[in-house]
Design an enzyme around this catalytic site. Structure first.
Site, PDB file in Angstrom:
ATOM      1  N   SER A   1       5.649   4.317   1.601  1.00 36.88           N
ATOM      2  CA  SER A   1       5.040   5.526   1.030  1.00 36.88           C
ATOM      3  C   SER A   1       5.521   6.824   1.661  1.00 36.88           C
ATOM      4  CB  SER A   1       3.518   5.453   1.108  1.00 36.88           C
ATOM      5  OG  SER A   1       3.059   4.473   0.256  1.00 36.88           O
TER       6      SER A   1
ATOM      7  N   ASP B   1      -1.639   4.779  -2.186  1.00 39.34           N
ATOM      8  CA  ASP B   1      -0.801   5.411  -1.159  1.00 39.34           C
ATOM      9  C   ASP B   1      -1.354   6.773  -0.736  1.00 39.34           C
ATOM     10  OD1 ASP B   1       0.642   3.197  -1.844  1.00 39.34           O
ATOM     11  OD2 ASP B   1       2.212   4.282  -2.918  1.00 39.34           O
TER      12      ASP B   1
HETATM   13  C1  GLA Z   1       3.405   1.355  -5.085  1.00 38.82           C
HETATM   14  C2  GLA Z   1       2.409   2.302  -5.756  1.00 38.82           C
HETATM   15  C3  GLA Z   1       0.983   1.928  -5.391  1.00 38.82           C
HETATM   16  C4  GLA Z   1       0.713   0.438  -5.632  1.00 38.82           C
HETATM   17  C5  GLA Z   1       1.818  -0.416  -5.000  1.00 38.82           C
HETATM   18  C6  GLA Z   1       1.679  -1.866  -5.348  1.00 38.82           C
HETATM   19  O1  GLA Z   1       3.368   1.543  -3.692  1.00 38.82           O
HETATM   20  O2  GLA Z   1       2.661   3.632  -5.369  1.00 38.82           O
HETATM   21  O3  GLA Z   1       0.081   2.725  -6.122  1.00 38.82           O
HETATM   22  O4  GLA Z   1       0.586   0.175  -7.004  1.00 38.82           O
HETATM   23  O5  GLA Z   1       3.103   0.002  -5.406  1.00 38.82           O
HETATM   24  O6  GLA Z   1       0.528  -2.395  -4.787  1.00 38.82           O
END
Ligand code: GLA
Length: 389
Positions: free
Chosen positions: A130, A176
């Site tokens: 993230s 995230d």
């Molecule tokens: C990405 C997205 C999150 C979530 C994950 C899977 O990180 O940004 O919102 O959906 O994938 O769990």
């Protein structure tokens, strides 16, 4: 590098570039999701923690321009954003995360001053930790300080998620941004993505750590496949006659098996099972029942690999090596984390075996794939922080 050291470093560079000390200093962390994958956009449960890797920004009112100028120390690139009109998408590409957040403040009628910003991120880019949410939340935290408009944490996280949807074109869920805003040191965050209720789950047992292994691969199909998974889940929910897969049970799914394609059936089976595993894992963490949490992590990985099909051979390799080390060698469990198709795996390990585990993982991963993994340990960290206001 620890946050105070990062801050000192960035402040020094700000002084060198702009000839004065920064007035504001803010940070927002990346995250690792311990369990609860691809459940957030199905109104389900997730159990992430913020990690000790941060996007940090040092800033002051600009004395020379009417823009927000953001200088990215690492890539040596500058984004100049004209804030005298509604902010739109632009270049460089990473600036869209920042632009989206500025637009969110503008839409709320907040008057934003021209700023000189120096930024640095220790969240690996594109590693499934993230980095983009950290950048968005860091920007929002800076704008809160610079405008005096303090936001409710939920509103702030949602503003950042909207920036990602509209300016980066990624239809992500809320996990995230929520964890980057609301993380607390030494705690996981159990988030109910429907009600947005959060419960802090303490991790106080010094005998365990979370180890993160970056496969250092990123497959391009990631973002397109993400949207495909979302629509498959919506299709399953429709066939099951529920608002979202959060409301479905394994029995309901079994009954409607013949009414859906095998793919849609398996996608739904993952989400339904993953929600149950996440709630059980949170309970396991609360009771320091590490073998149970570890088994739930392995089960999550298998489900993501076989039913949801978002793993890849490099992530599978890390999990296989971890499983071969086993509890005897100090690994309770391991799984891919984040959206998938590359990025990181997370393992629950015994603290006293970290060095041996890291070494074995790195060596065997290199043998299997020819790639160097980046392996590190992080305690659950605090969410967005104002270091100087
Ligand atoms: C990405 C997205 C999150 C979530 C994950 C899977 O990180 O940004 O919102 O959906 O994938 O769990």
């Amino acid at each position: 590098m620890k946050l105070p050291d990062l801050a000192t470093d960035l402040a020094r560079q700000f002084q060198r570039i702009y000839g004065r000390p920064p007035r504001w200093f803010v940070a927002a962390p990346g995250r690792v999701n311990v369990i609860g994958e691809h459940t957030d956009y199905n109104d389900g449960f997730v159990l992430p923690m913020a990690i000790e890797r941060y996007c940090v920004m040092a800033a002051d009112i600009s004395r020379t321009s009417q823009n927000i100028s953001i200088h990215d120390e690492q890539v040596g690139e500058k984004a100049v954003i004209d804030i005298s009109k509604p902010v739109e998408k632009g270049n460089p590409k990473w600036s869209n995360y920042v632009r989206g957040v500025i637009a969110g403040f503008q839409n709320r009628g907040v008057k934003i001053p021209a700023l000189d910003v120096l930024m640095l991120s220790t969240v690996p880019l594109g590693g499934g930790l993230s980095s983009s949410a950290a950048l968005e939340v860091c920007t929002a935290t800076l704008l809160e300080s610079a405008t005096g408009k303090k936001m409710d944490p939920v509103e702030k996280a949602l503003l950042c998620q909207k920036a990602e949807h509209e300016f980066a074109g990624v239809p992500c869920g809320i996990m995230d941004q929520f964890i980057s805003v609301m993380g607390k040191s030494n705690h996981l965050l159990l988030l109910d993505c429907r009600t947005r209720e959060t419960k802090l789950v303490p991790v106080n047992d010094p005998s365990v750590e979370l180890l993160i292994a970056n496969t250092n691969v990123r497959h391009e199909l990631g973002s397109g496949e993400y949207a495909v998974r979302r629509s498959q889940c919506e299709e399953a929910a429709k066939i099951l006659g529920v608002a979202s897969l959060r409301d479905a049970t394994a029995e309901m799914l079994e009954q409607k098996k013949s009414a859906m394609s095998d793919i849609v059936f398996r996608r739904a089976r993952h989400v339904i099972g993953e929600n149950e595993r996440t709630v059980s894992a949170a309970e396991g963490v609360r009771n320091s029942n590490w073998p149970t949490v570890g088994q739930l992590m392995y089960a999550s990985h298998r489900s993501l690999r076989d039913d949801y099909e978002v793993s890849c051979k490099e992530l599978d390799a890390v999990v296989e090596i971890a499983e071969s080390i086993g509890e005897q060698g100090g690994v309770y469990g391991c799984r891919m984390t984040g959206g998938g198709f590359g990025g990181c795996a997370v393992a629950l390990v015994k603290s006293n075996a970290i060095d041996a585990i890291s070494k074995k993982l790195a060596t065997e991963y290199r043998q299997k794939t020819g790639i160097e993994a980046a392996i590190f340990v992080s305690r659950p960290a605090a969410g967005a922080t104002v270091l100087k206001s």
